[in-house]
Write a protein that holds these residues in place. Structure first.
Motif, PDB file in Angstrom:
ATOM      1  N   HIS A  14     -15.798  55.245 -31.149  1.00 34.73           N
ATOM      2  CA  HIS A  14     -15.095  56.251 -31.937  1.00 34.73           C
ATOM      3  C   HIS A  14     -15.541  57.636 -31.486  1.00 34.73           C
ATOM      4  CE1 HIS A  14     -13.797  57.864 -36.152  1.00 34.73           C
ATOM      5  NE2 HIS A  14     -12.922  58.114 -35.212  1.00 34.73           N
ATOM      6  N   VAL A  15     -14.623  58.378 -30.895  1.00 37.07           N
ATOM      7  CA  VAL A  15     -14.918  59.740 -30.456  1.00 37.07           C
ATOM      8  C   VAL A  15     -14.498  60.667 -31.585  1.00 37.07           C
ATOM      9  CG1 VAL A  15     -14.637  61.440 -28.612  1.00 37.07           C
ATOM     10  CG2 VAL A  15     -14.382  59.007 -28.101  1.00 37.07           C
ATOM     11  N   GLU A  16     -15.464  61.105 -32.362  1.00 37.15           N
ATOM     12  CA  GLU A  16     -15.189  61.850 -33.606  1.00 37.15           C
ATOM     13  C   GLU A  16     -16.395  62.733 -33.940  1.00 37.15           C
ATOM     14  OE1 GLU A  16     -13.866  63.609 -36.360  1.00 37.15           O
ATOM     15  OE2 GLU A  16     -12.464  61.919 -36.166  1.00 37.15           O
ATOM     16  N   ASP A  17     -16.126  64.014 -34.281  1.00 34.09           N
ATOM     17  CA  ASP A  17     -17.217  64.935 -34.611  1.00 34.09           C
ATOM     18  C   ASP A  17     -17.518  64.981 -36.103  1.00 34.09           C
ATOM     19  OD1 ASP A  17     -14.740  66.105 -35.087  1.00 34.09           O
ATOM     20  OD2 ASP A  17     -15.528  68.131 -34.869  1.00 34.09           O
ATOM     21  N   SER A  18     -16.698  64.340 -36.932  1.00 37.18           N
ATOM     22  CA  SER A  18     -16.914  64.347 -38.381  1.00 37.18           C
ATOM     23  C   SER A  18     -17.416  62.982 -38.832  1.00 37.18           C
ATOM     24  CB  SER A  18     -15.614  64.701 -39.110  1.00 37.18           C
ATOM     25  OG  SER A  18     -15.746  64.480 -40.503  1.00 37.18           O
ATOM     26  N   ASP A  19     -18.628  62.949 -39.388  1.00 40.93           N
ATOM     27  CA  ASP A  19     -19.159  61.680 -39.880  1.00 40.93           C
ATOM     28  C   ASP A  19     -18.353  61.170 -41.060  1.00 40.93           C
ATOM     29  OD1 ASP A  19     -21.320  59.614 -39.795  1.00 40.93           O
ATOM     30  OD2 ASP A  19     -21.640  60.370 -41.835  1.00 40.93           O
ATOM     31  N   LEU A  20     -17.833  62.084 -41.885  1.00 37.13           N
ATOM     32  CA  LEU A  20     -17.022  61.669 -43.032  1.00 37.13           C
ATOM     33  C   LEU A  20     -15.760  60.956 -42.571  1.00 37.13           C
ATOM     34  CD1 LEU A  20     -16.406  61.613 -46.045  1.00 37.13           C
ATOM     35  CD2 LEU A  20     -15.414  63.922 -45.816  1.00 37.13           C
ATOM     36  N   LEU A  41     -19.505  59.008 -31.246  1.00 41.31           N
ATOM     37  CA  LEU A  41     -20.069  60.071 -30.422  1.00 41.31           C
ATOM     38  C   LEU A  41     -19.086  61.236 -30.414  1.00 41.31           C
ATOM     39  CD1 LEU A  41     -18.294  59.741 -27.595  1.00 41.31           C
ATOM     40  CD2 LEU A  41     -19.917  57.895 -27.208  1.00 41.31           C
ATOM     41  N   ASP A  42     -19.569  62.423 -30.059  1.00 47.32           N
ATOM     42  CA  ASP A  42     -18.702  63.601 -30.155  1.00 47.32           C
ATOM     43  C   ASP A  42     -18.826  64.542 -28.973  1.00 47.32           C
ATOM     44  OD1 ASP A  42     -21.175  64.629 -30.574  1.00 47.32           O
ATOM     45  OD2 ASP A  42     -20.809  65.375 -32.603  1.00 47.32           O
ATOM     46  N   SER A  43     -19.390  64.058 -27.859  1.00 46.21           N
ATOM     47  CA  SER A  43     -19.486  64.930 -26.686  1.00 46.21           C
ATOM     48  C   SER A  43     -18.872  64.243 -25.468  1.00 46.21           C
ATOM     49  CB  SER A  43     -20.940  65.291 -26.393  1.00 46.21           C
ATOM     50  OG  SER A  43     -21.645  64.175 -25.864  1.00 46.21           O
ATOM     51  N   GLU A  45     -19.995  64.292 -22.416  1.00 40.55           N
ATOM     52  CA  GLU A  45     -21.015  63.640 -21.604  1.00 40.55           C
ATOM     53  C   GLU A  45     -21.377  62.267 -22.182  1.00 40.55           C
ATOM     54  OE1 GLU A  45     -21.148  66.674 -22.791  1.00 40.55           O
ATOM     55  OE2 GLU A  45     -20.831  67.850 -20.954  1.00 40.55           O
ATOM     56  N   ALA A  46     -21.517  62.207 -23.511  1.00 39.74           N
ATOM     57  CA  ALA A  46     -21.851  60.928 -24.138  1.00 39.74           C
ATOM     58  C   ALA A  46     -20.735  59.913 -23.937  1.00 39.74           C
ATOM     59  CB  ALA A  46     -22.121  61.135 -25.625  1.00 39.74           C
ATOM     60  N   PHE A  47     -19.486  60.380 -24.002  1.00 43.44           N
ATOM     61  CA  PHE A  47     -18.360  59.470 -23.781  1.00 43.44           C
ATOM     62  C   PHE A  47     -18.372  58.926 -22.357  1.00 43.44           C
ATOM     63  CE2 PHE A  47     -13.972  58.785 -22.328  1.00 43.44           C
ATOM     64  CZ  PHE A  47     -13.626  57.736 -23.167  1.00 43.44           C
ATOM     65  N   ALA A  48     -18.650  59.795 -21.380  1.00 44.67           N
ATOM     66  CA  ALA A  48     -18.680  59.361 -19.979  1.00 44.67           C
ATOM     67  C   ALA A  48     -19.734  58.284 -19.760  1.00 44.67           C
ATOM     68  CB  ALA A  48     -18.936  60.558 -19.075  1.00 44.67           C
ATOM     69  N   GLN A  49     -20.888  58.410 -20.432  1.00 41.43           N
ATOM     70  CA  GLN A  49     -21.944  57.415 -20.289  1.00 41.43           C
ATOM     71  C   GLN A  49     -21.598  56.110 -20.988  1.00 41.43           C
ATOM     72  OE1 GLN A  49     -25.543  59.238 -21.694  1.00 41.43           O
ATOM     73  NE2 GLN A  49     -25.644  60.742 -20.017  1.00 41.43           N
ATOM     74  N   ALA A  50     -20.932  56.220 -22.159  1.00 42.45           N
ATOM     75  CA  ALA A  50     -20.617  55.022 -22.942  1.00 42.45           C
ATOM     76  C   ALA A  50     -19.422  54.253 -22.391  1.00 42.45           C
ATOM     77  CB  ALA A  50     -20.353  55.413 -24.398  1.00 42.45           C
ATOM     78  N   LEU A  51     -18.662  54.884 -21.509  1.00 44.13           N
ATOM     79  CA  LEU A  51     -17.414  54.272 -21.034  1.00 44.13           C
ATOM     80  C   LEU A  51     -17.639  52.998 -20.237  1.00 44.13           C
ATOM     81  CD1 LEU A  51     -14.391  54.662 -21.073  1.00 44.13           C
ATOM     82  CD2 LEU A  51     -14.576  56.145 -19.071  1.00 44.13           C
ATOM     83  N   ASP A  52     -18.828  52.832 -19.672  1.00 40.43           N
ATOM     84  CA  ASP A  52     -19.100  51.645 -18.856  1.00 40.43           C
ATOM     85  C   ASP A  52     -19.354  50.392 -19.683  1.00 40.43           C
ATOM     86  OD1 ASP A  52     -18.842  53.072 -16.531  1.00 40.43           O
ATOM     87  OD2 ASP A  52     -20.976  53.590 -16.416  1.00 40.43           O
ATOM     88  N   GLN A  53     -19.532  50.549 -20.985  1.00 37.16           N
ATOM     89  CA  GLN A  53     -19.832  49.400 -21.833  1.00 37.16           C
ATOM     90  C   GLN A  53     -18.543  48.644 -22.186  1.00 37.16           C
ATOM     91  OE1 GLN A  53     -22.455  50.332 -25.145  1.00 37.16           O
ATOM     92  NE2 GLN A  53     -23.207  52.169 -24.074  1.00 37.16           N
ATOM     93  N   PRO A  54     -18.689  47.369 -22.577  1.00 34.14           N
ATOM     94  CA  PRO A  54     -17.497  46.550 -22.891  1.00 34.14           C
ATOM     95  C   PRO A  54     -16.953  46.850 -24.293  1.00 34.14           C
ATOM     96  CG  PRO A  54     -19.481  45.239 -23.138  1.00 34.14           C
ATOM     97  CD  PRO A  54     -19.935  46.570 -22.622  1.00 34.14           C
ATOM     98  N   ASP A  61     -10.474  61.260 -32.031  1.00 36.14           N
ATOM     99  CA  ASP A  61      -9.883  62.401 -32.690  1.00 36.14           C
ATOM    100  C   ASP A  61      -9.209  63.279 -31.634  1.00 36.14           C
ATOM    101  OD1 ASP A  61      -9.195  64.298 -34.513  1.00 36.14           O
ATOM    102  OD2 ASP A  61     -11.230  65.079 -34.828  1.00 36.14           O
ATOM    103  N   PHE A  62      -8.278  64.109 -32.067  1.00 35.96           N
ATOM    104  CA  PHE A  62      -7.615  64.990 -31.103  1.00 35.96           C
ATOM    105  C   PHE A  62      -8.416  66.270 -30.885  1.00 35.96           C
ATOM    106  CE2 PHE A  62      -4.656  68.470 -30.128  1.00 35.96           C
ATOM    107  CZ  PHE A  62      -4.221  68.028 -28.889  1.00 35.96           C
ATOM    108  N   ASN A  63      -8.823  66.897 -31.969  1.00 35.29           N
ATOM    109  CA  ASN A  63      -9.578  68.135 -31.883  1.00 35.29           C
ATOM    110  C   ASN A  63     -11.070  67.819 -31.859  1.00 35.29           C
ATOM    111  OD1 ASN A  63      -7.367  70.058 -32.003  1.00 35.29           O
ATOM    112  ND2 ASN A  63      -7.071  69.350 -34.109  1.00 35.29           N
ATOM    113  N   LEU A  64     -11.715  68.116 -30.724  1.00 34.63           N
ATOM    114  CA  LEU A  64     -13.134  67.813 -30.535  1.00 34.63           C
ATOM    115  C   LEU A  64     -13.850  69.067 -30.022  1.00 34.63           C
ATOM    116  CD1 LEU A  64     -12.547  64.397 -28.802  1.00 34.63           C
ATOM    117  CD2 LEU A  64     -13.658  64.675 -31.019  1.00 34.63           C
ATOM    118  N   PRO A  65     -15.146  69.177 -30.217  1.00 33.98           N
ATOM    119  CA  PRO A  65     -15.884  70.372 -29.784  1.00 33.98           C
ATOM    120  C   PRO A  65     -15.851  70.536 -28.255  1.00 33.98           C
ATOM    121  CG  PRO A  65     -17.205  69.056 -31.291  1.00 33.98           C
ATOM    122  CD  PRO A  65     -16.022  68.226 -30.928  1.00 33.98           C
TER     123      PRO A  65
END
Length: 381
Positions: A14-20, A41-43, A45-54, A61-65
């Motif tokens: 889940h790529v989202e900057d709001s925990d709520l 995760l919300d960055s 860089e973190a998404f690029a690293q996590a993308l290799d996982q199954p 979300d559409f609007n991200l930092p």
């Protein structure tokens, strides 16, 4: 056996900057009867690293930092991984939604309407799994065709080697014995003391001469030694022999008197013309055949055209119509192809073989264009 989506524990990113909003999404999925293991995760860089996982799916979300859900989608596409992607936003315009779907998003949702999230997620995962299954099936089909093609090439090579061996045995053993017998009969005829013995000796000489001619004909059919003189000379000789044997007017034309060809190509071209002439004599009811051999643009072309009754489409579709299929397979062993066209006014069979240096790489291991075995050369094995 595949476990149904509802009975599996799904791994979601889940790529989202709001925990709520993240918690609301989890609650909505739980309400929809889904068991999930979700990482937020919300960055970028973190998404690029996590993308290799199954992951079973990615929800963003559409609007991200500092970036957007469309960037996440582009990164997913660039990775080449087939993971369903659902875009969620508080506000998303129709143009943005259309762009996301066009770029490969499985679905898009508004945050104020998450009731559709669970069924949309299930549908996206099922669609992705079906797509992956089709991709695996297509890849297996390609591999299967490749194996069949390699087998066909190997069989063609094995047949030609066996033909060469048989032709050599006929030449060395049968031909040699018949020639020696002919000399003995000629000696008997010269020293015959009675007309009866002379008559028998001359009759035997005629029989042996016919047998020698028959053995030579069989040798030529098994292994065209004429190819040592080049493809042009071989096809010209075959055309003249066909004309004399069948009475069908056969005209041979060529753009080159001598053609330098890669190993294996002369035999493939010769066999194609031979097969075409055999079919014409059996089925076409033709009165004229034109054979044209040309080299242009780095491509060898051999066309055999007749003015016969043509080939019915039903004949080509017969389950045991192996002649044309064999020509296609034989042509493929040297990176070529065969085109067949037929009308009630006649039939045209065209072999095309690229002669560029890269053409040899189009044939698989065991095919006729391997340099260590050139079936167009007499007695090389």
């Amino acid at each position: 056996m595949t476990i149904p989506i509802a009975g599996r524990r799904l791994r979601l990113l889940h790529v989202e900057d709001s925990d709520l909003d993240h918690q609301l999404m989890l609650a909505q999925l739980q309400r929809g009867g889904l068991q999930v293991e979700c990482q937020r995760l919300d960055s970028r860089e973190a998404f690029a690293q996590a993308l290799d996982q199954p992951w079973d799916a990615i929800i963003s979300d559409f609007n991200l930092p500092g970036f957007s859900g469309l960037v996440v989608l582009e990164m997913l596409k660039a990775s080449g991984r087939l993971i369903p992607f659902i875009l969620v936003s508080g506000e998303i315009g129709e143009d943005t939604a259309v762009e996301a779907m066009r770029n490969g998003a499985s679905d898009y949702l508004l945050k104020n309407n998450l009731a559709r999230l669970a069924p949309a997620l299930v549908h996206a995962i099922e669609a992705a799994e079906a797509q992956r299954a089709r991709k695996r099936a297509d890849e297996e089909l390609v591999r299967s065709k490749q194996r069949l093609h390699e087998l066909a090439g190997h069989l063609q090579t094995s047949v030609e080697r066996e033909r060469a061996a048989i032709a050599r045995e006929i030449h060395d053993d049968v031909g040699g014995s018949l020639t020696a017998l002919k000399f003995d009969l000629a000696w008997i005829a010269r020293h015959a003391e009675s007309d009866a013995i002379l008559q028998r000796a001359n009759s035997a000489l005629e029989t042996v001469t016919s047998a020698i001619e028959a053995s030579q004909r069989v040798m030529h059919n098994l292994r065209p030694a004429i190819l040592e003189q080049g493809l042009v000379a071989a096809v010209q000789w075959m055309a003249g022999r066909f004309d004399r044997r069948t009475g069908i007017s056969t005209v041979f034309t060529t753009s080159h008197e001598q053609v330098q060809l890669p190993p294996g190509v002369p035999l493939v071209a010769y066999r194609m013309a031979q097969e075409a002439l055999t079919n014409i004599s059996k089925h076409a009811e033709a009165t004229r055949v034109d054979i044209e051999l040309s080299v242009a643009g780095g491509v060898l072309t051999v066309e055999v055209k007749d003015n016969g009754r043509g080939i019915a489409s039903g004949d080509l579709a017969k389950a045991r119509s192996f002649g044309i299929r064999g020509l296609h397979e034989r042509a493929a062993t040297v990176g070529g192809w065969v085109d067949l066209s037929s009308t009630p006014a006649g039939t045209s069979l065209i072999l095309s073989v690229p002669l560029t240096p890269d053409a040899a790489h189009n044939a698989e291991d065991g095919s006729l264009n391997k340099t260590e075995h050139d079936p167009s050369a007499w007695g090389t094995q």
